[in-house]
Design an enzyme around this catalytic site. Structure first.
Site, PDB file in Angstrom:
ATOM      1  N   GLU A 110       0.888  -1.179   0.000  1.00  0.00           N
ATOM      2  CA  GLU A 110       0.000   0.000   0.000  1.00  0.00           C
ATOM      3  C   GLU A 110       0.913   1.213   0.000  1.00  0.00           C
ATOM      4  O   GLU A 110       1.420   1.625   1.052  1.00  0.00           O
ATOM      5  CB  GLU A 110      -0.892  -0.012   1.256  1.00  0.00           C
ATOM      6  CG  GLU A 110      -1.811  -1.208   1.362  1.00  0.00           C
ATOM      7  CD  GLU A 110      -3.088  -1.062   0.520  1.00  0.00           C
ATOM      8  OE1 GLU A 110      -3.234  -0.057  -0.204  1.00  0.00           O
ATOM      9  OE2 GLU A 110      -3.930  -1.965   0.594  1.00  0.00           O
ATOM     10  N   CYS A 129      -2.168   9.344   2.463  1.00  0.00           N
ATOM     11  CA  CYS A 129      -1.725   8.792   1.176  1.00  0.00           C
ATOM     12  C   CYS A 129      -2.675   9.167   0.051  1.00  0.00           C
ATOM     13  O   CYS A 129      -2.269   9.276  -1.096  1.00  0.00           O
ATOM     14  CB  CYS A 129      -1.602   7.280   1.276  1.00  0.00           C
ATOM     15  SG  CYS A 129      -3.121   6.490   1.828  1.00  0.00           S
TER      16      CYS A 129
HETATM   17  P1  NAD Z   1       8.216   4.797   4.899  1.00  0.00           P
HETATM   18  O1  NAD Z   1       8.224   4.030   3.642  1.00  0.00           O
HETATM   19  O2  NAD Z   1       9.377   5.662   5.207  1.00  0.00           O
HETATM   20  O3  NAD Z   1       8.053   3.821   6.158  1.00  0.00           O
HETATM   21  C1  NAD Z   1       6.993   2.905   6.271  1.00  0.00           C
HETATM   22  C2  NAD Z   1       7.338   1.823   7.273  1.00  0.00           C
HETATM   23  O4  NAD Z   1       8.452   1.085   6.772  1.00  0.00           O
HETATM   24  C3  NAD Z   1       7.760   2.324   8.650  1.00  0.00           C
HETATM   25  O5  NAD Z   1       7.213   1.474   9.631  1.00  0.00           O
HETATM   26  C4  NAD Z   1       9.273   2.178   8.647  1.00  0.00           C
HETATM   27  O6  NAD Z   1       9.801   1.909   9.915  1.00  0.00           O
HETATM   28  C5  NAD Z   1       9.461   0.982   7.750  1.00  0.00           C
HETATM   29  N1  NAD Z   1      10.744   0.962   7.025  1.00  0.00           N
HETATM   30  C6  NAD Z   1      11.519   2.004   6.673  1.00  0.00           C
HETATM   31  N2  NAD Z   1      12.606   1.566   5.985  1.00  0.00           N
HETATM   32  C7  NAD Z   1      12.502   0.212   5.919  1.00  0.00           C
HETATM   33  C8  NAD Z   1      13.280  -0.827   5.343  1.00  0.00           C
HETATM   34  N3  NAD Z   1      14.412  -0.557   4.688  1.00  0.00           N
HETATM   35  N4  NAD Z   1      12.864  -2.107   5.453  1.00  0.00           N
HETATM   36  C9  NAD Z   1      11.716  -2.394   6.101  1.00  0.00           C
HETATM   37  N5  NAD Z   1      10.921  -1.454   6.659  1.00  0.00           N
HETATM   38  C10 NAD Z   1      11.301  -0.174   6.573  1.00  0.00           C
HETATM   39  O7  NAD Z   1       6.861   5.643   4.862  1.00  0.00           O
HETATM   40  P2  NAD Z   1       6.295   6.653   5.924  1.00  0.00           P
HETATM   41  O8  NAD Z   1       7.082   7.908   5.896  1.00  0.00           O
HETATM   42  O9  NAD Z   1       6.112   5.974   7.219  1.00  0.00           O
HETATM   43  O10 NAD Z   1       4.835   6.917   5.306  1.00  0.00           O
HETATM   44  C11 NAD Z   1       4.636   7.774   4.216  1.00  0.00           C
HETATM   45  C12 NAD Z   1       4.392   7.005   2.922  1.00  0.00           C
HETATM   46  O11 NAD Z   1       3.423   5.999   3.125  1.00  0.00           O
HETATM   47  C13 NAD Z   1       3.823   7.903   1.825  1.00  0.00           C
HETATM   48  O12 NAD Z   1       4.412   7.562   0.604  1.00  0.00           O
HETATM   49  C14 NAD Z   1       2.349   7.542   1.819  1.00  0.00           C
HETATM   50  O13 NAD Z   1       1.682   7.818   0.608  1.00  0.00           O
HETATM   51  C15 NAD Z   1       2.402   6.090   2.123  1.00  0.00           C
HETATM   52  N6  NAD Z   1       1.139   5.614   2.680  1.00  0.00           N
HETATM   53  C16 NAD Z   1       0.367   4.775   1.926  1.00  0.00           C
HETATM   54  C17 NAD Z   1      -0.867   4.345   2.419  1.00  0.00           C
HETATM   55  C18 NAD Z   1      -1.755   3.435   1.617  1.00  0.00           C
HETATM   56  O14 NAD Z   1      -2.687   2.880   2.186  1.00  0.00           O
HETATM   57  N7  NAD Z   1      -1.531   3.251   0.339  1.00  0.00           N
HETATM   58  C19 NAD Z   1      -1.287   4.750   3.670  1.00  0.00           C
HETATM   59  C20 NAD Z   1      -0.464   5.597   4.398  1.00  0.00           C
HETATM   60  C21 NAD Z   1       0.747   6.015   3.908  1.00  0.00           C
END
Ligand code: NAD
Length: 495
Positions: free
Chosen positions: A215, A249
């Site tokens: 997602e 998002c």
């Molecule tokens: P992010 O990708 O930085 O982090 C998401 C999660 O991944 C966090 O829990 C983080 O700890 C973990 N993470 C970070 N690096 C990792 C790695 N190398 N390996 C495994 N896990 C890792 O995103 P964010 O800043 O937390 O959220 C913002 C993003 O999420 C935006 O792009 C937004 O559009 C998207 N988002 C999508 C939805 C959806 O339902 N489609 C919902 C909410 C947010």
């Protein structure tokens, strides 16, 4: 750190063993568990809202409850109403050659589902996939974002009241823990986050051939067509940008507005924002930018746009740092960072687009968005967007509400994601749809065995493939069946 990773591995082993001991939770048990989660959400609503607000610095209590608590509660109601039907084995037709045998699909729990949540809606992104995973009979391990420590603590306490750790377990920790988590051999991973990290997750999952639901995010456009009510479009888009301070998002990322209506649109959007948040700095319902790191980025993005010639209209007075009212940016060009990166904040770029064709060209020249919004009244334009433009989902004449419909799948496409954990599609994606064919004792399966070349085998082969010599002009099985069904259809018509 090593202890945290060992703990992850240990819990996964325990959950796997528990799956082996109880591989197919019955409907009654699943319903009981979902009801317990619903009851706990209601009981914990204030604690969850306070924790989320603490993680953000300040977050609207109503938005915390509406999205992060009420939405999963409604999701449970929807699952409770549909679970019996979702779980029921689906009868399928056998191919004509195997007619009289029994074919069906049985939806079997996959096993242990790993859930990785982002920080922007920390509870719904953890609990939502968990609800569907439990509905499908799985066990769940949840890794929360490093930006949500308070929410993690309350959620862990809440779920520990209902589930033993070998059924549902919640983990905090930083990115190293998240990386170790993603590399565990889960039976499915549901990840919510950025496209960049989504690629890392897919890479880690590929080592175990673990299927993924991603997602992700992206730049979701709001197309304001010439037929739109500017007042309505501006009010709706301002709400989308102000809700959770644009940290959603599916927030409209930028607006495509007819050139001669941009001034009216900006004025209406400023007015709409000010009606909702007359004094954002002191308004407990206006959410902060979630961290200093994210606030620094907001200010850098605005500086970059201004340096490249854009005009910024602030919809109110902020505090210069983490309280940022909606910022409308006009005179944008593609080289500005605000037009290259997903915003995920209250900045609203406005792009001049005079026709639907021009808007479609603009959108389809860029990575596929998570959501697409159309404001206008033309049915032919709506149909074109439904069919010709790729986007995860679409709401017509408002933003995001398609996400809140329990029967609709929600997910991205291309750069905005893979798969969905919601709706009937979500249940299927977190189940293994196992094909089961039951051969009837009287079915003459021996005819398919060697020694080959019997008359019946030659006849079957000729029926399926036709005769190699077209001069003989024998009808194939397809033609025979087509003739049969055409005859049936015409006899139905004449009847
Ligand atoms: P992010 O990708 O930085 O982090 C998401 C999660 O991944 C966090 O829990 C983080 O700890 C973990 N993470 C970070 N690096 C990792 C790695 N190398 N390996 C495994 N896990 C890792 O995103 P964010 O800043 O937390 O959220 C913002 C993003 O999420 C935006 O792009 C937004 O559009 C998207 N988002 C999508 C939805 C959806 O339902 N489609 C919902 C909410 C947010």
């Amino acid at each position: 750190m090593n202890d945290a990773i060992e703990n992850l591995q240990d819990i996964l082993v325990r959950q796997r063993n528990a799956c082996l001991a109880s591989p197919y939770p019955e409907l009654k048990q699943r319903r009981r568990e979902l009801k317990a989660v619903r009851e706990a959400l209601s009981r914990y609503q204030d604690q969850l809202a306070t924790a989320m607000s603490g993680d953000f610095g300040r977050r609207s209590e109503f938005e915390c409850k509406m999205l992060d608590v009420m939405f999963p509660a409604l999701q449970i109601d929807h699952a409770l109403g549909n679970l019996r039907r979702w779980m029921k084995p689906q009868k399928r037709r056998t191919d004509w050659l195997f007619r009289t045998n029994g074919a069906k699909v049985v939806y079997q729990p996959k096993g242990v589902v790993g859930v990785i949540a982002a920080w922007n809606f920390p509870i719904v992104e953890a609990v939502g996939p968990m609800i569907m995973a439990l509905a499908a009979g799985n066990r769940v391990m949840i890794k929360m974002s490093e930006f949500s420590p308070r929410s993690t603590a309350v959620l862990r306490e809440m779920l520990a009241e209902i589930f033993p750790e070998d059924q549902v377990a919640v983990f905090g920790g930083g990115v190293e823990v998240a990386q170790a988590f993603a590399s565990l051999p889960f039976d499915h991973i549901v990840f919510t986050g950025s496209p960049a990290v989504g690629k890392e997750i897919m890479r880690a999952a590929s080592a175990n051939l673990t299927p993924v639901t991603l997602e992700l995010g992206g730049k979701s456009p709001a197309i304001v067509a010439p037929s739109a009510s500017i007042e309505h479009a501006a009010r709706s888009i301002a709400h989308g940008k102000a809700f959770n301070a644009g940290q959603a998002c599916v927030a409209p990322d930028y607006a495509l507005v007819p050139r001669d209506r941009i001034d009216a649109f900006v004025a209406a959007a400023v007015s709409a924002f000010q009606q909702m948040y007359p004094n954002p700095v002191d308004d407990p319902n206006y959410t902060c930018i979630a961290s200093d790191r994210h606030a620094k980025r907001v200010h850098e993005l605005l500086d970059d746009a201004v340096a490249k010639g854009a005009t910024v209209t602030s919809c109110g007075t902020g505090n210069g740092w983490r309280v940022v009212p909606m910022q409308i940016v006009t005179g944008v060009t593609p080289d500005m960072r605000i037009m290259q990166e997903e915003l995920f904040n209250p900045i609203l770029p406005v792009v001049a687009c005079d026709s639907l064709d021009e808007s479609i060209r603009y959108v389809t020249a860029r990575p596929r968005p998570l959501a697409l919004y159309y404001y206008g009244t033309q049915a032919d334009e709506i149909k074109r967007l439904e069919r010709d433009v790729h986007a995860g989902g679409m709401t017509v004449n408002d933003w995001a509400w398609h996400v809140f419909q329990g029967d609709l799948p929600f997910g991205g496409t291309g750069n905005s994601g893979i798969g969905s954990w919601r709706g009937p599609e979500g249940f299927k994606s977190l189940s293994h749809g196992k094909s089961v064919l039951t051969m009837k004792r009287w079915f003459p399966i021996g005819l398919f065995r060697p020694p080959y070349g019997t008359r019946v085998q030659r006849l079957i082969s000729a029926l399926c493939l036709g005769h190699p010599d077209p001069a003989l002009n024998l009808p194939s099985s397809y033609e025979l069946r087509r003739d049969d069904s055409t005859a049936q259809a015409s006899s139905r018509e004449s009847a």
